[in-house]
Every structure is written in C-alpha cells, then in structure tokens.
Write a protein that holds these residues in place. Structure first.
Motif, PDB file in Angstrom:
ATOM      1  N   MET A   7      38.367  19.021  17.433  1.00  0.00           N
ATOM      2  CA  MET A   7      39.506  18.358  18.072  1.00  0.00           C
ATOM      3  C   MET A   7      39.909  19.077  19.355  1.00  0.00           C
ATOM      4  SD  MET A   7      40.782  15.645  16.375  1.00  0.00           S
ATOM      5  CE  MET A   7      42.527  15.654  16.765  1.00  0.00           C
ATOM      6  N   GLU A   8      39.666  20.371  19.398  1.00  0.00           N
ATOM      7  CA  GLU A   8      40.047  21.153  20.579  1.00  0.00           C
ATOM      8  C   GLU A   8      39.126  20.909  21.777  1.00  0.00           C
ATOM      9  OE1 GLU A   8      40.241  25.221  19.431  1.00  0.00           O
ATOM     10  OE2 GLU A   8      41.881  24.936  17.987  1.00  0.00           O
ATOM     11  N   LYS A  11      38.229  11.490  25.647  1.00  0.00           N
ATOM     12  CA  LYS A  11      38.980  11.138  26.856  1.00  0.00           C
ATOM     13  C   LYS A  11      38.640   9.740  27.366  1.00  0.00           C
ATOM     14  CE  LYS A  11      39.242  15.949  28.478  1.00  0.00           C
ATOM     15  NZ  LYS A  11      38.722  16.903  29.489  1.00  0.00           N
ATOM     16  N   LYS A  13      42.303  10.325  14.349  1.00  0.00           N
ATOM     17  CA  LYS A  13      42.780  11.302  15.334  1.00  0.00           C
ATOM     18  C   LYS A  13      41.606  11.957  16.057  1.00  0.00           C
ATOM     19  CE  LYS A  13      43.340  15.205  12.082  1.00  0.00           C
ATOM     20  NZ  LYS A  13      44.306  16.220  11.572  1.00  0.00           N
ATOM     21  N   PHE A  14      40.487  12.097  15.369  1.00  0.00           N
ATOM     22  CA  PHE A  14      39.295  12.650  16.013  1.00  0.00           C
ATOM     23  C   PHE A  14      38.741  11.659  17.033  1.00  0.00           C
ATOM     24  CE2 PHE A  14      34.528  13.195  15.761  1.00  0.00           C
ATOM     25  CZ  PHE A  14      34.483  14.273  16.618  1.00  0.00           C
ATOM     26  N   LYS A  25      37.931  17.968  23.010  1.00  0.00           N
ATOM     27  CA  LYS A  25      38.377  16.821  23.831  1.00  0.00           C
ATOM     28  C   LYS A  25      37.286  16.397  24.822  1.00  0.00           C
ATOM     29  CE  LYS A  25      43.351  17.724  23.482  1.00  0.00           C
ATOM     30  NZ  LYS A  25      43.238  18.774  22.460  1.00  0.00           N
ATOM     31  N   SER A  35      40.503  11.642  20.246  1.00  0.00           N
ATOM     32  CA  SER A  35      40.397  12.842  21.092  1.00  0.00           C
ATOM     33  C   SER A  35      39.396  12.669  22.228  1.00  0.00           C
ATOM     34  CB  SER A  35      40.019  14.063  20.243  1.00  0.00           C
ATOM     35  OG  SER A  35      38.660  13.996  19.817  1.00  0.00           O
TER      36      SER A  35
END
Length: 314
Positions: free
Chosen positions: A76-77, A101, A95-96, A79, A99
């Motif tokens: 997730m970090e 862009k 949510k993944f 992105k 992420s």
C-alpha cells in the motif's frame, strides 16, 4: 518510468510480467501465490511468476492471503501508477486497488462478459466455442465485473487444448496490455460497461467434472478432454479404474452399439457415446502407467478387449 505492482501466478502471468519488464515499466513489486509442494516426492515448487521475477531481480511477495497481511501494508505504501493482475488467484482488497494512481488493470483470458471467473479458458473449450480472446479490464472488488478497456479475439483451432490456448492467450494478453497502458498516459483510453444480460460464469473445474460420462456425445467428451489437458486430465472408468484420456478425435462414423462399448480395437481404440457417436482415443494413461499413444495400448494392455463389449462404466 511508469511504475507497476504486478500480481500473477501461472505461466500466463509470467509472460505478461516479462512483457512489462522488457517494455521498460518499473515493476516495483511482484505478488504471487506461496510456493507449494507437488508430485509424489512433494518437491517445493515456486510459481512461474516468481521464477520470472527472480530472473529480473524483482521484489517478490507471497502472502497466503493478501487481505489483512503485513505484505499488504508494505504494498500500500508503494502507490504505483498501475496495479496489473494476470491470473493471480485471489480477490484483492478495495483499498489496495484504490492505491493505484492511474488504474488497477486485469488481463483476463476471455471476451467478457462471457466467462467471468477462474476457468475461462477451460470453459471456452468445454462448451465447444469457436473463439475466445483477451479482455483488458478495470479491477473492481466484484469478480471480473469492471469496465472493459480493450478486447481482442482469438480463433480456437480443432487441435487446441487448455495448454495451447493458455500459451496463445498469454502472448495476446501481453501485447494487448502493452498497447493499452500508454492510452491511459495520453488520455485516449476508452471504457465500456459490461452488458449484465450477457454475463456467463466459469467457476473452477470440480473433481466431478473430470469424469467423461457416457451420457455425453463424442464431441462433448472430446471437448472435456481438451479442456482438462494438460491439467488435471479427463478420465473414463475402465474396469473399475480411472483411465485418463489426454487426446482424442471424434470419428465420422456412427454406431448402434450401446454407449461405452468398444467399436474398434484394431490399430484404433474407439468407444461409443450418446447419440450413436464414436470417439477415437489417441493418447491414454491407464492407472499406474505412463502416458502412451493408443497403438502402444491396443498392442499391450488393451489387447484383450473385444469389439462390441461394453467396457466403460458410468
């Protein structure tokens, strides 16, 4: 460079992954299923996607379940610009997907909305379709329900099986993905909603579906054989034992013999099926033996069967 997190497991995915690397995408991470033990000796086997990732020294993540894992927190970090999946084999958390862009994109082995699910290539053969194809689509939480970005059809040849179609579609999927991703970057990509009235599902093949039934026509039996080659293989029940059939051909002739009877045992091993149809078995595997061509079988283990005898159990 355009950044990507890639998720996939079998060779279908490895072909797509290598295409991204060779086309200079910055693959930040590769997610694949955990190594598994295979065969009688239970040798640990890494997925084809993992092997490809290691070839290019890419970071590999292998959570048993991505949702709720520590690996998900790390991913997730990142992105990335794109999240790309190709036959990964797990649902991905919303949510993944969010992420990414630019977009979460899936390379799917059918012409959606036909054959959503885990076995689209097998079902195209099972149902005797004349064509299949690739869909580049948006990843959403619901199975294979996202908007379509691109599609390309592929003719199914009479000799095709799941193995040959997987290989052809992996190449088609790689090429169509690499044609489609730049369209996001220059704002020329289009999206089309799936027609919900045309949705067809293709759930994973069950153990029950592996058996060739005498209620099938020879054509239906041949489609099943093609769909399950090279894995796990379709089988008949011969003398109470599983008898795998890896390759067959629908004969031109008709027969009055009951389904399951031996029509010919001279240079051929032909079995009667429903609607008076006949199937020539070409490559077989008796239980406990190696795969062999039918000539070897009829000259050896299968030589005692007599024409007209019902030899297949349902």
């Amino acid at each position: 460079m355009t950044s990507v997190i890639f998720l996939g497991t079998p060779n279908f995915g490895s072909v797509v992954l290598e295409g991204l690397v060779k086309d200079s995408y910055d693959v930040k991470a590769v997610v694949t299923q955990p190594d598994k033990k295979v065969g009688r000796k239970q040798v640990v086997h890494a997925s084809e996607v993992k092997q490809m990732a290691q070839k290019y020294d890419l970071p590999v993540y292998q959570p048993a379940k991505l949702s709720g894992s520590k690996e998900l927190d790390e991913l997730m970090e990142i992105k990335p610009d794109f999240i790309v999946t190709a036959a990964y084999g797990q649902f991905l958390p919303s949510k993944f997907l969010a992420s990414a862009k630019i977009a979460p994109v899936n390379v799917h082995g059918s012409l959606l909305p036909k054959y959503r699910g885990g076995a689209p290539i097998q079902y195209s053969l099972l149902n005797g379709d004349s064509e299949t194809g690739i869909t580049i689509m948006e990843m959403v939480k619901k199975m294979d329900a996202g908007d379509i970005f691109a599609q390309k059809a592929l003719k199914i040849e009479p000799e095709d099986n799941s193995g040959t179609l997987f290989e052809k579609l992996s190449i088609l999927g790689r090429d169509l993905l690499l044609e489609t991703l730049p369209k996001f970057l220059n704002n020329t990509v289009t999206r089309t909603s799936q027609d919900l009235d045309q949705v067809v599902f293709s759930p994973n093949i069950s153990k029950k579906q592996e058996q060739i039934k005498l209620t099938m026509t020879a054509s239906q039996a041949n489609n099943l054989i093609r769909a399950l080659n090279p894995d796990p293989g379709a089988y008949l029940m011969l003398e109470g034992k599983r008898f795998k059939v890896w390759k067959a051909r629908v004969a031109d002739e008709k027969t009055d013999l009951p389904a399951g009877s031996l029509v010919s045992n001279k240079k051929r091993f032909a079995i009667s099926f429903a609607d008076n149809s006949v199937l020539d078995l070409l490559e077989v595997q008796p239980m406990g033996k190696k795969r062999m061509n039918v000539k070897s079988y009829v000259n050896g283990q299968g030589s005692h069967f007599k024409v007209g005898e019902k030899i297949i159990d349902d």
